[in-house]
Design an enzyme around this catalytic site. Structure first.
Site, mmCIF file in Angstrom:
data_model
loop_
_atom_site.group_PDB
_atom_site.id
_atom_site.type_symbol
_atom_site.label_atom_id
_atom_site.label_comp_id
_atom_site.label_asym_id
_atom_site.label_seq_id
_atom_site.Cartn_x
_atom_site.Cartn_y
_atom_site.Cartn_z
ATOM 1 N N ASP A 75 0.830 -1.211 0.000
ATOM 2 C CA ASP A 75 0.000 0.000 0.000
ATOM 3 C C ASP A 75 0.864 1.261 0.000
ATOM 4 O O ASP A 75 2.072 1.219 0.273
ATOM 5 C CB ASP A 75 -0.927 -0.019 1.217
ATOM 6 C CG ASP A 75 -2.287 0.603 0.936
ATOM 7 O OD1 ASP A 75 -2.387 1.408 -0.003
ATOM 8 O OD2 ASP A 75 -3.249 0.287 1.667
ATOM 9 N N ASP A 129 -10.338 1.842 -3.585
ATOM 10 C CA ASP A 129 -10.683 1.399 -2.237
ATOM 11 C C ASP A 129 -12.176 1.170 -2.060
ATOM 12 O O ASP A 129 -12.606 0.751 -0.979
ATOM 13 C CB ASP A 129 -10.207 2.429 -1.207
ATOM 14 C CG ASP A 129 -8.790 2.162 -0.739
ATOM 15 O OD1 ASP A 129 -8.256 1.086 -1.036
ATOM 16 O OD2 ASP A 129 -8.206 3.034 -0.073
#
Length: 703
Positions: free
Chosen positions: A442, A500
């Site tokens: 990430d 997301d």
């Protein structure tokens, strides 16, 4: 000499006659075989007139256009040394070679007075994709500051309409179109990563071009840091597209003998709309990466448990995942030292002994015994102010004290050798101790300070080193969702997290446009909870199934809280994914041009066109009561196809049909109908009146 490269239905014509910098005369439609005489005649026919109040020689748009050549548009090369800015390179040599199946021209130009040389590498792939980059060498004895080193390519005047992308967190890759007049349409990324508003892929095309129609010329900068992408038309005549890395003043200074190599500008041409360009890009990427093993069905723990990690809870989730047919279990954020929320501990990449007294070994054993692989979330480029690492090495943290935090975190200076070694060693220790097959990597904030150039180069070195040491470990690029999706990092990762949000309505559009550049087998597509955690919108299970099917599928849902009926449906969907992924991850992606934005038709057609998987999607209420028939593109015009519904486990979609179309009546109950391609691809199928946020997935088999 005039060089003519041909591959994949595309021609590149380079005029390297004389001593000036060579010019690209044409890239686009295949010009066929041309002998030397024909090439010379073609080049001469393209020499422009000299208009009044202009440079006295015909203006050529060279490979390295500069102001000294009379080009007052965007400059490809801007450098400075001791206050001097002018550059006027001349041709040194042209070499033609073949590298990795690509036909390559290496063009060297130099300016002895300015003390520099530039090598332009042009590669035309067998698929018809043109990749171009520059290499700048400082051949003088003093430092050379670099302001700009970009790639500029001509496009025909008929390419008047532009399309690119914008977006924001959880709403990435939103398309936008315009028809500019004279001037520059410039998109710059200043995030230290491409960002959620990334231009992504710039297309210049004939007015009205669509997925299946019109000529388009596309460009993408294969770089994971700050970058620029533009199109320009001006009164001088030539229209261009260009791109490269965006550099801050003083960010790159070359010492004597040092070299700067630009990112690739990856460009395509198509006379079959966006899908034609997309197909070339997919084929090139698949050839370069080689065949993939079947993409395992994933369960990610984030939206299931968030930071609430304990072995009993996760053990129940492991059991539910295995029963559903999951093949890879990914432990997301919350597993490392001191990590109870998102405000602390980034950088301390050791397993939290308070939660995991025996390390991750018990969980790894449960996952392995259930027949699944283990994956792990990391965010190696970031650091929390409240962390052992930041307290021990504040000099490794980028920015000043006044630089704002973003998502309660700061950036670790990977360009510092000590910080780079710390991250590398911490990750390597985890990969050696545990049977980790997958890292979800990430990157949850913009840089806002430091050098994006040096940070990106350090990231690439880190990924390259880990992949060499642990070739069995797959890596996903996640950047607070889809903030870093590009072909630079695509050579180093196996999967992208496009957004997301798991809201299927948003994901329909995000996947449609993200997959123009990246093949679907590299795009994570997860089945979320009934009520999306990012938007709060509720969706039927069937719509969620149909959306997540067309990618590298996964689950982000606490299956232990699902009903027995829903878990059984998930198992059916998972079986359908495993059955279809060979086709979904190898075929040609097709997208129909549908006039009503409420409706969509997309799918994947087998390479030999013997089969296809197609989705008919109602995003919202259509504009008319009887929508135009749905046309399925890309099929064999000489074939007929058996059409049947793919059972995804959720039952039939909701419709408002008072009287359903005959073909739909035949297939909706589990039957089939045989139709010629002309009825599928030309006249189309009468739409079943799907209610908003409903979809049906069809399997087509040539008979």
């Amino acid at each position: 000499m005039i060089h003519h490269l041909r591959a994949g239905g595309v021609s590149l014509l380079l005029d390297a006659r004389g001593t000036g910098v060579p010019a690209v005369l044409h890239w686009g439609a295949d010009l066929g075989h041309l002998d030397d005489g024909a090439l010379a005649a073609l080049a001469d026919a393209l020499v422009p007139a000299v208009p009044p109040s202009s440079v006295d020689d015909p203006l050529r748009l060279t490979l390295v256009p500069t102001l000294s050549q009379g080009w007052s548009g965007q400059q490809a090369l801007a450098v400075h040394r001791d206050g001097r800015l002018d550059v006027d390179p001349a041709l040194l040599s042209v070499e033609r070679v073949n590298v990795d199946w690509d036909d390559v021209l290496l063009v060297d130009v130099g300016d002895a007075e300015a003390g520099l040389e530039v090598r332009t590498e042009l590669r035309l792939s067998p698929e018809g994709v043109l990749a171009v980059r520059n290499e700048l060498r400082n051949v003088a004895g003093t430092p050379l500051g670099v302001g700009t080193l970009d790639v500029v390519l001509p496009v025909p005047d008929r390419a008047r309409e532009l399309a690119d992308h914008t977006g924001l967190w959880a709403h990435e890759r939103r398309p936008q179109r315009l028809t500019p007049g004279h001037g520059v349409w410039l998109r710059e990324a200043r995030h230290g990563r491409p960002g959620h508003d990334d231009a992504y892929l710039l297309a210049a095309g004939t007015p009205g071009f669509g997925f299946r129609t019109g000529e388009v010329w596309t460009a993408h900068v294969a770089w994971s840091g700050d970058r620029r992408l533009w199109a320009e038309r001006n009164p001088l005549g030539p229209a261009v597209v260009g791109g490269g890395e965006r550099l801050d003043p003083g960010e790159v200074v070359l010492g004597p003998g040092e070299v700067l190599t630009t990112p690739w500008l990856v460009a395509t041409w198509s006379d079959a709309g966006i899908d034609g360009a997309s197909d070339r890009l997919h084929r090139r990427h698949r050839r370069r990466r080689g065949p993939l093993r079947p993409r395992p069905l994933v369960l990610n723990t984030w939206e299931a448990v968030y930071f609430d990690h304990d072995l009993p809870t996760l053990a129940r989730l492991v059991d539910a995942a295995a029963a559903a047919g999951v093949e890879r279990f990914v432990l997301d954020d919350g597993w490392f030292h001191g990590r109870r929320d998102d405000r602390t501990s980034l950088g301390d990449w050791t397993v939290d002994a308070a939660v995991w007294p025996d390390g991750l070994h018990p969980l790894a054993a449960l996952v392995r015994d259930a027949g699944m692989e283990l994956g792990l979330w990391v965010e190696p480029e970031m650091v929390s102010a409240d962390s052992d690492l930041a307290r021990a090495h504040p000099e490794w943290v980028l920015g000043r004290a006044s630089t704002p935090e973003w998502r309660h975190q700061r950036v670790l200076d990977l360009a510092d050798p000590g910080a780079w070694a710390h991250v590398h060693d911490a990750l390597a220790a985890l990969l050696r101790e545990y049977p980790i097959a997958y890292l979800k990597w990430d990157h949850n904030r913009d840089l806002l300070s430091g050098s994006a150039h040096r940070q990106t180069e350090a990231l690439y070195r880190l990924l390259d080193a880990l992949r060499e040491e642990f070739p069995h470990v797959e890596i996903e690029s996640c950047a607070s969702g889809g903030g870093r999706v590009d072909l630079g990092i695509a050579d180093r990762v196996d999967r992208f997290w496009p957004s997301d949000t798991n809201d299927p309505l948003d994901r329909q559009e995000i996947h449609r446009w993200t997959s123009v550049l990246v093949p679907p087998e590299h795009l994570g597509a997860h089945l979320g909870d009934a009520r999306a955690h990012t938007t709060g919108r509720s969706s039927d299970l069937g719509f969620r199934f149909a959306t997540a099917l067309f990618g590298h599928a996964g689950i982000e849902w606490d299956l232990t809280r699902a009903s027995d009926e829903d878990r059984a449906a998930v198992a059916t969907w998972a079986a359908a994914y495993r059955d279809l992924r060979g086709l979904l991850h190898s075929g040609t992606v097709v997208r129909a041009d549908v006039a009503d934005p409420a409706l969509a038709v997309h799918g994947v057609v087998a390479e030999d066109r013997s089969a296809a998987v197609v989705a008919l999607v109602a995003l919202s209420a259509p504009g008319v009561s009887r929508p135009a028939p749905a046309r399925v593109p890309g099929l064999d015009p000489d074939a007929s196809y058996r059409v049947e519904v793919v059972d995804l486990g959720a039952g039939a979609p909701r419709t408002l049909d008072a009287g359903a179309p005959a073909w739909w009546t035949a297939v909706a109950g589990g039957g089939s109908v045989v139709l010629p391609e002309r009825a599928l691809g030309e006249t189309g199928l009468a739409w079943p009146l799907l209610t908003p946020q409903q979809a049906v997935v069809l399997r087509l088999t040539a008979v």
